[in-house]
Write a protein that holds these residues in place. Structure first.
Motif, PDB file in Angstrom:
ATOM      1  N   GLY A  57       0.834  -1.347   0.043  1.00 57.27           N
ATOM      2  CA  GLY A  57      -0.210  -0.100   0.099  1.00 57.27           C
ATOM      3  C   GLY A  57       0.748   1.327   0.015  1.00 57.27           C
ATOM      4  O   GLY A  57       0.597   2.134  -0.742  1.00 57.27           O
ATOM      5  N   GLU A  58       1.938   1.275   0.788  1.00 58.40           N
ATOM      6  CA  GLU A  58       2.830   2.349   0.926  1.00 58.40           C
ATOM      7  C   GLU A  58       3.515   2.850  -0.285  1.00 58.40           C
ATOM      8  O   GLU A  58       3.635   3.899  -0.627  1.00 58.40           O
ATOM      9  CB  GLU A  58       3.542   2.371   2.102  1.00 58.40           C
ATOM     10  CG  GLU A  58       3.023   2.438   3.699  1.00 58.40           C
ATOM     11  CD  GLU A  58       3.752   2.269   4.703  1.00 58.40           C
ATOM     12  OE1 GLU A  58       4.942   2.118   4.219  1.00 58.40           O
ATOM     13  OE2 GLU A  58       3.442   2.496   5.738  1.00 58.40           O
ATOM     14  N   MET A  59       3.945   1.833  -0.876  1.00 53.20           N
ATOM     15  CA  MET A  59       4.813   1.862  -2.084  1.00 53.20           C
ATOM     16  C   MET A  59       3.841   2.321  -3.248  1.00 53.20           C
ATOM     17  O   MET A  59       4.302   3.109  -4.212  1.00 53.20           O
ATOM     18  CB  MET A  59       5.721   0.752  -2.378  1.00 53.20           C
ATOM     19  CG  MET A  59       6.829   0.887  -3.526  1.00 53.20           C
ATOM     20  SD  MET A  59       7.575   2.340  -3.383  1.00 53.20           S
ATOM     21  CE  MET A  59       8.617   2.173  -1.871  1.00 53.20           C
ATOM     22  N   TYR A  60       2.801   1.763  -3.343  1.00 47.77           N
ATOM     23  CA  TYR A  60       1.805   2.221  -4.504  1.00 47.77           C
ATOM     24  C   TYR A  60       1.388   3.650  -4.352  1.00 47.77           C
ATOM     25  O   TYR A  60       1.488   4.420  -5.485  1.00 47.77           O
ATOM     26  CB  TYR A  60       0.486   1.159  -4.239  1.00 47.77           C
ATOM     27  CG  TYR A  60      -0.444   1.497  -5.463  1.00 47.77           C
ATOM     28  CD1 TYR A  60      -0.454   1.036  -6.746  1.00 47.77           C
ATOM     29  CD2 TYR A  60      -1.539   2.496  -5.226  1.00 47.77           C
ATOM     30  CE1 TYR A  60      -1.427   1.409  -7.713  1.00 47.77           C
ATOM     31  CE2 TYR A  60      -2.634   2.830  -6.246  1.00 47.77           C
ATOM     32  CZ  TYR A  60      -2.392   2.176  -7.353  1.00 47.77           C
ATOM     33  OH  TYR A  60      -3.417   2.649  -8.384  1.00 47.77           O
ATOM     34  N   CYS A  61       1.049   3.817  -3.212  1.00 45.92           N
ATOM     35  CA  CYS A  61       0.930   5.310  -2.826  1.00 45.92           C
ATOM     36  C   CYS A  61       2.097   6.393  -3.088  1.00 45.92           C
ATOM     37  O   CYS A  61       1.657   7.487  -3.876  1.00 45.92           O
ATOM     38  CB  CYS A  61       0.499   5.635  -1.360  1.00 45.92           C
ATOM     39  SG  CYS A  61       0.232   7.494  -0.868  1.00 45.92           S
ATOM     40  N   ASP A  62       3.376   5.920  -2.743  1.00 47.62           N
ATOM     41  CA  ASP A  62       4.387   6.678  -3.061  1.00 47.62           C
ATOM     42  C   ASP A  62       4.610   6.803  -4.523  1.00 47.62           C
ATOM     43  O   ASP A  62       5.171   7.783  -4.904  1.00 47.62           O
ATOM     44  CB  ASP A  62       5.799   6.210  -2.212  1.00 47.62           C
ATOM     45  CG  ASP A  62       6.456   7.359  -1.957  1.00 47.62           C
ATOM     46  OD1 ASP A  62       6.296   8.696  -1.921  1.00 47.62           O
ATOM     47  OD2 ASP A  62       7.914   7.108  -1.845  1.00 47.62           O
ATOM     48  N   PHE A  63       4.534   5.674  -5.215  1.00 42.67           N
ATOM     49  CA  PHE A  63       5.104   5.642  -6.468  1.00 42.67           C
ATOM     50  C   PHE A  63       4.003   6.348  -7.401  1.00 42.67           C
ATOM     51  O   PHE A  63       4.412   6.962  -8.159  1.00 42.67           O
ATOM     52  CB  PHE A  63       5.208   4.391  -7.035  1.00 42.67           C
ATOM     53  CG  PHE A  63       5.734   4.340  -8.469  1.00 42.67           C
ATOM     54  CD1 PHE A  63       6.726   4.777  -9.020  1.00 42.67           C
ATOM     55  CD2 PHE A  63       5.062   3.296  -9.276  1.00 42.67           C
ATOM     56  CE1 PHE A  63       7.153   4.656 -10.376  1.00 42.67           C
ATOM     57  CE2 PHE A  63       5.444   3.340 -10.794  1.00 42.67           C
ATOM     58  CZ  PHE A  63       6.581   4.345 -11.389  1.00 42.67           C
ATOM     59  N   SER A  64       2.833   6.408  -6.989  1.00 44.13           N
ATOM     60  CA  SER A  64       1.871   7.127  -7.680  1.00 44.13           C
ATOM     61  C   SER A  64       1.796   8.674  -7.505  1.00 44.13           C
ATOM     62  O   SER A  64       1.373   9.471  -8.181  1.00 44.13           O
ATOM     63  CB  SER A  64       0.329   6.908  -7.100  1.00 44.13           C
ATOM     64  OG  SER A  64       0.214   5.405  -7.443  1.00 44.13           O
ATOM     65  N   ASN A  65       2.698   8.957  -6.452  1.00 41.04           N
ATOM     66  CA  ASN A  65       2.849  10.483  -6.188  1.00 41.04           C
ATOM     67  C   ASN A  65       4.271  10.943  -6.748  1.00 41.04           C
ATOM     68  O   ASN A  65       4.662  12.027  -6.439  1.00 41.04           O
ATOM     69  CB  ASN A  65       2.970  10.759  -4.594  1.00 41.04           C
ATOM     70  CG  ASN A  65       2.808  12.279  -4.419  1.00 41.04           C
ATOM     71  OD1 ASN A  65       2.043  12.964  -4.824  1.00 41.04           O
ATOM     72  ND2 ASN A  65       3.660  12.523  -3.152  1.00 41.04           N
ATOM     73  N   THR A  66       4.945   9.872  -7.478  1.00 39.93           N
ATOM     74  CA  THR A  66       6.292  10.511  -8.076  1.00 39.93           C
ATOM     75  C   THR A  66       6.118  10.981  -9.297  1.00 39.93           C
ATOM     76  O   THR A  66       5.473  10.673 -10.185  1.00 39.93           O
ATOM     77  CB  THR A  66       7.286   9.255  -8.292  1.00 39.93           C
ATOM     78  OG1 THR A  66       7.126   8.542  -6.830  1.00 39.93           O
ATOM     79  CG2 THR A  66       8.436   9.401  -8.813  1.00 39.93           C
ATOM     80  N   ASP A  67       6.770  12.012  -9.682  1.00 39.88           N
ATOM     81  CA  ASP A  67       6.751  12.844 -10.946  1.00 39.88           C
ATOM     82  C   ASP A  67       8.196  13.229 -11.161  1.00 39.88           C
ATOM     83  O   ASP A  67       8.931  14.027 -10.655  1.00 39.88           O
ATOM     84  CB  ASP A  67       5.921  14.172 -10.606  1.00 39.88           C
ATOM     85  CG  ASP A  67       5.848  14.745 -12.200  1.00 39.88           C
ATOM     86  OD1 ASP A  67       6.427  14.419 -13.080  1.00 39.88           O
ATOM     87  OD2 ASP A  67       4.982  15.637 -12.194  1.00 39.88           O
ATOM     88  N   LEU A  68       8.925  12.527 -12.348  1.00 36.23           N
ATOM     89  CA  LEU A  68      10.066  12.744 -13.007  1.00 36.23           C
ATOM     90  C   LEU A  68      10.154  13.432 -14.187  1.00 36.23           C
ATOM     91  O   LEU A  68      11.397  13.464 -14.844  1.00 36.23           O
ATOM     92  CB  LEU A  68      10.532  11.214 -13.235  1.00 36.23           C
ATOM     93  CG  LEU A  68      10.605  10.136 -11.906  1.00 36.23           C
ATOM     94  CD1 LEU A  68      11.171   8.839 -12.267  1.00 36.23           C
ATOM     95  CD2 LEU A  68      11.355  10.794 -10.773  1.00 36.23           C
ATOM     96  N   ARG A  69       9.129  14.169 -14.536  1.00 32.40           N
ATOM     97  CA  ARG A  69       8.981  14.735 -16.079  1.00 32.40           C
ATOM     98  C   ARG A  69      10.136  15.592 -16.133  1.00 32.40           C
ATOM     99  O   ARG A  69      10.525  15.715 -17.094  1.00 32.40           O
ATOM    100  CB  ARG A  69       7.598  15.143 -16.098  1.00 32.40           C
ATOM    101  CG  ARG A  69       6.755  14.125 -16.212  1.00 32.40           C
ATOM    102  CD  ARG A  69       5.181  14.672 -16.637  1.00 32.40           C
ATOM    103  NE  ARG A  69       4.665  15.368 -15.143  1.00 32.40           N
ATOM    104  CZ  ARG A  69       3.527  15.712 -15.269  1.00 32.40           C
ATOM    105  NH1 ARG A  69       2.611  15.761 -16.226  1.00 32.40           N
ATOM    106  NH2 ARG A  69       3.106  16.041 -13.924  1.00 32.40           N
ATOM    107  N   ASP A  70      10.259  16.645 -14.976  1.00 29.99           N
ATOM    108  CA  ASP A  70      11.361  17.674 -15.015  1.00 29.99           C
ATOM    109  C   ASP A  70      12.877  16.756 -14.806  1.00 29.99           C
ATOM    110  O   ASP A  70      13.805  17.658 -15.723  1.00 29.99           O
ATOM    111  CB  ASP A  70      11.037  18.801 -14.217  1.00 29.99           C
ATOM    112  CG  ASP A  70       9.835  19.496 -14.541  1.00 29.99           C
ATOM    113  OD1 ASP A  70       9.380  19.571 -15.758  1.00 29.99           O
ATOM    114  OD2 ASP A  70       9.040  20.135 -13.750  1.00 29.99           O
TER     115      ASP A  70
END
Length: 282
Positions: free
Chosen positions: A205-218
């Motif tokens: 659950g925690e990693m699903y949430c954290d990865f969903s909140n990750t933005d590497l576009r810049d």
């Protein structure tokens, strides 16, 4: 003379400490080392997957490369660790590479592992020689919501608590539905489901949430190494939004698979291996 002996003992002790640290440090993953070769390949699996997802892939490279295959803590039966985060996993993978003196490895990552490959190449652009991203995006959530922005101190309770509250059968049925949408090869589905079922629920659950909140576009603008982006067949219908996400990655080469779903290494084997071999052995 005594002084010289003392210096030699001190030097030997320091070397011993470094070696013991390299072997016993409690990394948030398990690693299987195989093959032999001057050049190394690091294989990072996707969310809740075992490093076994790379077994057929690495068999094609072990003769000429040293392979390091990871399974992350809390996934697929590997013991979980507290305070998991995408950033911590990125940092510890880099620490492992440095402590073990793995020179300019090629990093191959699937799904979340592809996200880790992008993050490492962004933050440590001189660490690797090439990266291969297998069906991952710089910001997965932005594909559904182009206006998405990462949240600081993101509250994951709304995701973690319901997953923890599921019965074993409820969680199993959810994984069966998920895997059916991600993996077309029916002969591989049971194994992929078993990896999720062996995973720690809290980590899940925690990693699903954290990865969903990750933005590497810049961040990916700082990547300098050659980068192969392998994407599933269905994504060929969304080239514009997908390649817009990657617009800052100037070294990217995009290839879309010819069939199948998210687990490209299973669903489009011949095409996938041809792309990988051509890129890695250039």
């Amino acid at each position: 003379m005594k002084k010289n002996i003392f210096l030699v003992i001190a030097l030997l002790f320091s070397v011993l400490c470094v070696n013991v640290f390299a072997q016993t440090k409690n990394y948030p993953f398990e690693v299987v080392k195989s093959g032999k070769g001057k050049q190394s390949i690091i294989f990072l699996p996707g969310f809740a997957s075992s490093g076994d997802v790379w077994n057929e892939t690495k068999a094609n490279f072990e003769k000429d490369f040293t392979c390091y295959t990871f399974t992350m803590a809390g996934f697929a039966g590997v013991k979980s660790q507290p305070n998991v985060s995408f950033k911590n996993w990125e940092t510890e993978i880099v620490n492992y590479i440095r402590v073990n003196k793995i020179e300019k490895p090629i990093i191959v990552g699937h799904s979340m592992g592809g996200g880790l490959a992008l993050a490492i190449a962004s933050d440590y652009p001189d660490l690797m020689s090439k990266i291969v991203v297998v069906d991952a995006l710089p910001c997965l959530t932005a594909l559904r919501d182009p206006s998405f922005k990462s949240k600081e101190n993101n509250d994951c309770s709304s995701i973690v608590n319901p997953i923890n509250a599921m019965s074993e059968d409820e969680f199993l049925q959810m994984q069966k539905r998920n895997i059916a949408m991600l993996l077309a090869d029916a002969s591989k589905q049971e194994e992929a489901i078993s990896w999720s079922m062996k995973s720690d629920r809290k980590t899940f659950g925690e990693m699903y949430c954290d990865f969903s909140n990750t933005d590497l576009r810049d961040k990916i603008a700082s990547i300098r190494c050659p980068s192969l982006i392998l994407l599933e067949f269905g994504f060929s219908n969304y080239k514009e939004p997908i390649e817009t996400q990657y617009k800052n990655l100037k070294t990217a080469s995009f290839q879309y698979s010819t069939k199948g779903l998210h687990f490209i290494m299973y669903d489009d084997k011949e095409w996938y291996m041809a792309q990988l071999k051509n890129f890695i052995k250039l």
